[in-house]
Design a protein around this motif. Structure first.
Motif, PDB file in Angstrom:
ATOM      1  N   ALA A  92      31.036  49.075  41.386  1.00  0.00           N
ATOM      2  CA  ALA A  92      30.374  47.952  40.714  1.00  0.00           C
ATOM      3  C   ALA A  92      29.974  48.338  39.287  1.00  0.00           C
ATOM      4  O   ALA A  92      30.156  47.551  38.349  1.00  0.00           O
ATOM      5  N   ALA A  93      29.440  49.529  39.109  1.00  0.00           N
ATOM      6  CA  ALA A  93      29.059  49.979  37.761  1.00  0.00           C
ATOM      7  C   ALA A  93      30.295  50.162  36.881  1.00  0.00           C
ATOM      8  O   ALA A  93      30.261  49.859  35.679  1.00  0.00           O
ATOM      9  N   LEU A  94      31.379  50.632  37.471  1.00  0.00           N
ATOM     10  CA  LEU A  94      32.620  50.784  36.712  1.00  0.00           C
ATOM     11  C   LEU A  94      33.167  49.415  36.312  1.00  0.00           C
ATOM     12  O   LEU A  94      33.609  49.221  35.176  1.00  0.00           O
ATOM     13  N   ALA A  95      33.105  48.449  37.229  1.00  0.00           N
ATOM     14  CA  ALA A  95      33.551  47.088  36.909  1.00  0.00           C
ATOM     15  C   ALA A  95      32.727  46.506  35.767  1.00  0.00           C
ATOM     16  O   ALA A  95      33.266  45.824  34.884  1.00  0.00           O
ATOM     17  N   ALA A  96      31.425  46.787  35.757  1.00  0.00           N
ATOM     18  CA  ALA A  96      30.559  46.300  34.676  1.00  0.00           C
ATOM     19  C   ALA A  96      30.969  46.914  33.342  1.00  0.00           C
ATOM     20  O   ALA A  96      31.057  46.210  32.324  1.00  0.00           O
ATOM     21  N   ALA A  97      31.242  48.212  33.325  1.00  0.00           N
ATOM     22  CA  ALA A  97      31.673  48.881  32.085  1.00  0.00           C
ATOM     23  C   ALA A  97      33.023  48.343  31.625  1.00  0.00           C
ATOM     24  O   ALA A  97      33.238  48.117  30.431  1.00  0.00           O
ATOM     25  N   LEU A  98      33.916  48.117  32.561  1.00  0.00           N
ATOM     26  CA  LEU A  98      35.231  47.577  32.209  1.00  0.00           C
ATOM     27  C   LEU A  98      35.123  46.148  31.686  1.00  0.00           C
ATOM     28  O   LEU A  98      35.801  45.775  30.730  1.00  0.00           O
ATOM     29  N   ALA A  99      34.258  45.339  32.288  1.00  0.00           N
ATOM     30  CA  ALA A  99      34.071  43.955  31.815  1.00  0.00           C
ATOM     31  C   ALA A  99      33.567  43.959  30.378  1.00  0.00           C
ATOM     32  O   ALA A  99      34.021  43.157  29.553  1.00  0.00           O
ATOM     33  N   ARG A 100      32.645  44.867  30.064  1.00  0.00           N
ATOM     34  CA  ARG A 100      32.118  44.974  28.696  1.00  0.00           C
ATOM     35  C   ARG A 100      33.188  45.403  27.707  1.00  0.00           C
ATOM     36  O   ARG A 100      33.247  44.897  26.583  1.00  0.00           O
ATOM     37  N   ASN A 101      34.026  46.340  28.106  1.00  0.00           N
ATOM     38  CA  ASN A 101      34.980  46.933  27.166  1.00  0.00           C
ATOM     39  C   ASN A 101      36.329  46.227  27.133  1.00  0.00           C
ATOM     40  O   ASN A 101      36.806  45.868  26.066  1.00  0.00           O
ATOM     41  N   VAL A 102      36.945  46.054  28.269  1.00  0.00           N
ATOM     42  CA  VAL A 102      38.295  45.489  28.316  1.00  0.00           C
ATOM     43  C   VAL A 102      38.277  43.994  28.017  1.00  0.00           C
ATOM     44  O   VAL A 102      39.134  43.500  27.280  1.00  0.00           O
ATOM     45  N   TRP A 103      37.299  43.283  28.573  1.00  0.00           N
ATOM     46  CA  TRP A 103      37.233  41.830  28.372  1.00  0.00           C
ATOM     47  C   TRP A 103      36.168  41.441  27.348  1.00  0.00           C
ATOM     48  O   TRP A 103      35.894  40.272  27.157  1.00  0.00           O
ATOM     49  N   ARG A 104      35.531  42.425  26.729  1.00  0.00           N
ATOM     50  CA  ARG A 104      34.526  42.200  25.684  1.00  0.00           C
ATOM     51  C   ARG A 104      33.403  41.259  26.141  1.00  0.00           C
ATOM     52  O   ARG A 104      32.890  40.464  25.379  1.00  0.00           O
ATOM     53  N   GLY A 105      33.072  41.350  27.435  1.00  0.00           N
ATOM     54  CA  GLY A 105      31.996  40.546  27.981  1.00  0.00           C
ATOM     55  C   GLY A 105      32.363  39.105  28.258  1.00  0.00           C
ATOM     56  O   GLY A 105      31.518  38.328  28.713  1.00  0.00           O
ATOM     57  N   ALA A 106      33.602  38.716  28.029  1.00  0.00           N
ATOM     58  CA  ALA A 106      34.031  37.334  28.257  1.00  0.00           C
ATOM     59  C   ALA A 106      34.277  37.042  29.730  1.00  0.00           C
ATOM     60  O   ALA A 106      34.420  35.884  30.117  1.00  0.00           O
ATOM     61  N   VAL A 107      34.323  38.081  30.546  1.00  0.00           N
ATOM     62  CA  VAL A 107      34.534  37.934  31.991  1.00  0.00           C
ATOM     63  C   VAL A 107      33.348  38.605  32.680  1.00  0.00           C
ATOM     64  O   VAL A 107      32.935  39.706  32.293  1.00  0.00           O
ATOM     65  N   ALA A 108      32.800  37.966  33.683  1.00  0.00           N
ATOM     66  CA  ALA A 108      31.661  38.528  34.419  1.00  0.00           C
ATOM     67  C   ALA A 108      32.069  39.827  35.116  1.00  0.00           C
ATOM     68  O   ALA A 108      33.205  39.966  35.581  1.00  0.00           O
ATOM     69  N   GLU A 109      31.126  40.734  35.191  1.00  0.00           N
ATOM     70  CA  GLU A 109      31.421  42.037  35.810  1.00  0.00           C
ATOM     71  C   GLU A 109      31.774  41.936  37.278  1.00  0.00           C
ATOM     72  O   GLU A 109      32.451  42.815  37.816  1.00  0.00           O
ATOM     73  N   ASP A 110      31.341  40.866  37.948  1.00  0.00           N
ATOM     74  CA  ASP A 110      31.681  40.714  39.363  1.00  0.00           C
ATOM     75  C   ASP A 110      32.881  39.783  39.580  1.00  0.00           C
ATOM     76  O   ASP A 110      33.193  39.417  40.708  1.00  0.00           O
ATOM     77  N   ALA A 111      33.563  39.447  38.492  1.00  0.00           N
ATOM     78  CA  ALA A 111      34.772  38.619  38.595  1.00  0.00           C
ATOM     79  C   ALA A 111      35.897  39.451  39.221  1.00  0.00           C
ATOM     80  O   ALA A 111      35.848  40.683  39.223  1.00  0.00           O
ATOM     81  N   PRO A 112      36.909  38.779  39.760  1.00  0.00           N
ATOM     82  CA  PRO A 112      37.991  39.516  40.422  1.00  0.00           C
ATOM     83  C   PRO A 112      38.705  40.538  39.526  1.00  0.00           C
ATOM     84  O   PRO A 112      39.020  41.632  39.997  1.00  0.00           O
ATOM     85  N   ALA A 113      38.962  40.218  38.276  1.00  0.00           N
ATOM     86  CA  ALA A 113      39.739  41.136  37.429  1.00  0.00           C
ATOM     87  C   ALA A 113      39.020  42.458  37.168  1.00  0.00           C
ATOM     88  O   ALA A 113      39.605  43.527  37.376  1.00  0.00           O
ATOM     89  N   PRO A 114      37.758  42.463  36.716  1.00  0.00           N
ATOM     90  CA  PRO A 114      37.082  43.753  36.537  1.00  0.00           C
ATOM     91  C   PRO A 114      36.934  44.537  37.842  1.00  0.00           C
ATOM     92  O   PRO A 114      37.071  45.766  37.847  1.00  0.00           O
ATOM     93  N   ARG A 115      36.705  43.817  38.936  1.00  0.00           N
ATOM     94  CA  ARG A 115      36.606  44.512  40.231  1.00  0.00           C
ATOM     95  C   ARG A 115      37.939  45.139  40.608  1.00  0.00           C
ATOM     96  O   ARG A 115      37.992  46.271  41.098  1.00  0.00           O
ATOM     97  N   ALA A 116      39.039  44.404  40.378  1.00  0.00           N
ATOM     98  CA  ALA A 116      40.368  44.939  40.703  1.00  0.00           C
ATOM     99  C   ALA A 116      40.705  46.127  39.805  1.00  0.00           C
ATOM    100  O   ALA A 116      41.270  47.128  40.278  1.00  0.00           O
ATOM    101  N   LEU A 117      40.362  46.031  38.529  1.00  0.00           N
ATOM    102  CA  LEU A 117      40.650  47.150  37.627  1.00  0.00           C
ATOM    103  C   LEU A 117      39.789  48.360  37.971  1.00  0.00           C
ATOM    104  O   LEU A 117      40.260  49.501  37.914  1.00  0.00           O
TER     105      LEU A 117
END
Length: 183
Positions: A125-150
């Protein structure tokens, strides 16, 4: 003799470029862009390459053999030599190349540090949050399917890389797991 030293290759240079090339190929998997919604832009590609390279460097630094750290440096050097080359190919002026590469280095370093603690703690979950901030620049929620899958893929990649022997890596051979399609 000193002049010949200028033309000597760095340790593991060829293997560093081969491993870096494998990381780039893994980061360019079409599912990242078609299904995960990563922007197929310079920034989006940089973030995915940075993630794969950070995972590879993490694996190499964790090896007790000192050649692991030397190979990690060769991968890092290959990445930033490639970034420099690509900026020049895109027509970025010589005067601003150093600044742009420095900014990329800082971005890579910051992201690698942001991913390290969640990877170490096995906190998806913490990794998904970091990825959501960096890869999607915060445009996707950290608990969305894409950050969780990544994040799940990053954890699986970390495990897969840990299981690959240093001898193969020293030959420039590495395997990255492919992303899974999302529902």
């Amino acid at each position: 003799m000193a002049l010949f030293g200028l033309f000597r290759r760095k340790p593991h240079e060829r293997q560093g470029f081969e491993l870096y090339g494998a990381a780039v190929r893994a980061a360019r998997h079409p599912l990242f862009f078609a299904r995960y919604g990563v922007a197929d832009t310079l920034d989006g590609r940089f973030d995915l390459i940075g993630l794969q390279v950070a995972l590879l460097i993490r694996r190499l630094h964790r090896d007790p053999d000192p050649r692991g750290a030397a190979l990690a440096q060769a991968v890092f050097d290959a990445m930033f030599a490639d970034m420099d080359f690509n900026l020049r190919e895109m027509g970025v002026g010589d005067m601003s190349i150093a600044k742009r590469v420095k900014n990329m280095w800082e971005a890579f370093h910051g992201r690698a540090r942001a991913y390290e603690a969640p990877l170490e703690a096995r906190d998806e979950a913490a990794l998904a949050a970091a990825l959501a901030r960096n890869v999607w620049r915060g445009a996707v929620a950290e608990d969305a399917p894409a950050p969780r899958a990544l994040a799940a893929l990053a954890m699986a990649t970390d495990d897969a890389l840990a299981g690959q022997g240093l001898d193969a890596l020293l030959r420039g051979q590495v395997t990255f797991p492919a992303p899974r399609d999302m529902p």
